[in-house]
Design a protein around this motif. Sequence first.
Motif, PDB file in Angstrom:
ATOM      1  N   VAL A   3       0.855  -1.183   0.000  1.00 50.41           N
ATOM      2  CA  VAL A   3       0.000   0.000   0.000  1.00 50.41           C
ATOM      3  C   VAL A   3       0.893   1.236   0.000  1.00 50.41           C
ATOM      4  O   VAL A   3       1.851   1.307   0.772  1.00 50.41           O
ATOM      5  CB  VAL A   3      -0.907  -0.001   1.255  1.00 50.41           C
ATOM      6  CG1 VAL A   3      -1.755   1.242   1.309  1.00 50.41           C
ATOM      7  CG2 VAL A   3      -1.753  -1.255   1.302  1.00 50.41           C
ATOM      8  N   LYS A   5       2.460   4.713   0.961  1.00 45.93           N
ATOM      9  CA  LYS A   5       2.520   5.405   2.247  1.00 45.93           C
ATOM     10  C   LYS A   5       1.535   6.564   2.322  1.00 45.93           C
ATOM     11  O   LYS A   5       0.998   6.850   3.388  1.00 45.93           O
ATOM     12  CB  LYS A   5       3.935   5.933   2.502  1.00 45.93           C
ATOM     13  CG  LYS A   5       4.930   4.864   2.843  1.00 45.93           C
ATOM     14  CD  LYS A   5       6.290   5.492   3.119  1.00 45.93           C
ATOM     15  CE  LYS A   5       7.312   4.442   3.459  1.00 45.93           C
ATOM     16  NZ  LYS A   5       8.648   5.040   3.669  1.00 45.93           N
ATOM     17  N   ASP A   6       1.295   7.235   1.210  1.00 49.16           N
ATOM     18  CA  ASP A   6       0.415   8.405   1.250  1.00 49.16           C
ATOM     19  C   ASP A   6      -1.055   8.054   1.478  1.00 49.16           C
ATOM     20  O   ASP A   6      -1.890   8.934   1.635  1.00 49.16           O
ATOM     21  CB  ASP A   6       0.583   9.272   0.011  1.00 49.16           C
ATOM     22  CG  ASP A   6       0.220   8.570  -1.296  1.00 49.16           C
ATOM     23  OD1 ASP A   6      -0.267   7.420  -1.260  1.00 49.16           O
ATOM     24  OD2 ASP A   6       0.449   9.184  -2.352  1.00 49.16           O
ATOM     25  N   GLU A   7      -1.378   6.775   1.542  1.00 47.36           N
ATOM     26  CA  GLU A   7      -2.745   6.364   1.866  1.00 47.36           C
ATOM     27  C   GLU A   7      -3.021   6.387   3.368  1.00 47.36           C
ATOM     28  O   GLU A   7      -4.155   6.204   3.791  1.00 47.36           O
ATOM     29  CB  GLU A   7      -3.032   4.971   1.309  1.00 47.36           C
ATOM     30  CG  GLU A   7      -3.190   4.946  -0.187  1.00 47.36           C
ATOM     31  CD  GLU A   7      -3.756   3.634  -0.694  1.00 47.36           C
ATOM     32  OE1 GLU A   7      -4.339   2.871   0.107  1.00 47.36           O
ATOM     33  OE2 GLU A   7      -3.596   3.378  -1.899  1.00 47.36           O
ATOM     34  N   ASP A   9      -2.968   8.389   7.098  1.00 44.50           N
ATOM     35  CA  ASP A   9      -3.014   9.727   7.688  1.00 44.50           C
ATOM     36  C   ASP A   9      -1.762  10.044   8.482  1.00 44.50           C
ATOM     37  O   ASP A   9      -1.332  11.193   8.556  1.00 44.50           O
ATOM     38  CB  ASP A   9      -4.233   9.867   8.609  1.00 44.50           C
ATOM     39  CG  ASP A   9      -5.537   9.810   7.855  1.00 44.50           C
ATOM     40  OD1 ASP A   9      -5.554  10.156   6.656  1.00 44.50           O
ATOM     41  OD2 ASP A   9      -6.544   9.394   8.457  1.00 44.50           O
TER      42      ASP A   9
END
Length: 90
Positions: A3, A5-7, A9
């Motif tokens: 996944v 990282k920017d997904e 928070d």
Amino acid sequence: MPVPKDEFDQLLPCDFSTPEELLEPNEMYTVYEIARLMQGLEPDAAIEEATEAVLLDWAIPWVVHHGDDLVIADPRSDDEPGYYGVKTTE
């Protein structure tokens, strides 16, 4: 599947307690109890089986990583897990 990282928070440092910080020096713990302690719970806290499985995903690598700082003891009976404790010089 990885996944991006920017997904997320928030990304936190992977900073775990040492055995000396987490475990009492004269006590032995099962990996299940260590998993609870890592989450700030009491060693005998009642948790759901699915939650326990997730906590074990953190506790087992922690035990392996800190293996040089731990002692182990065989289960006291066939239906018990093994035990881990802080290695001391005593």
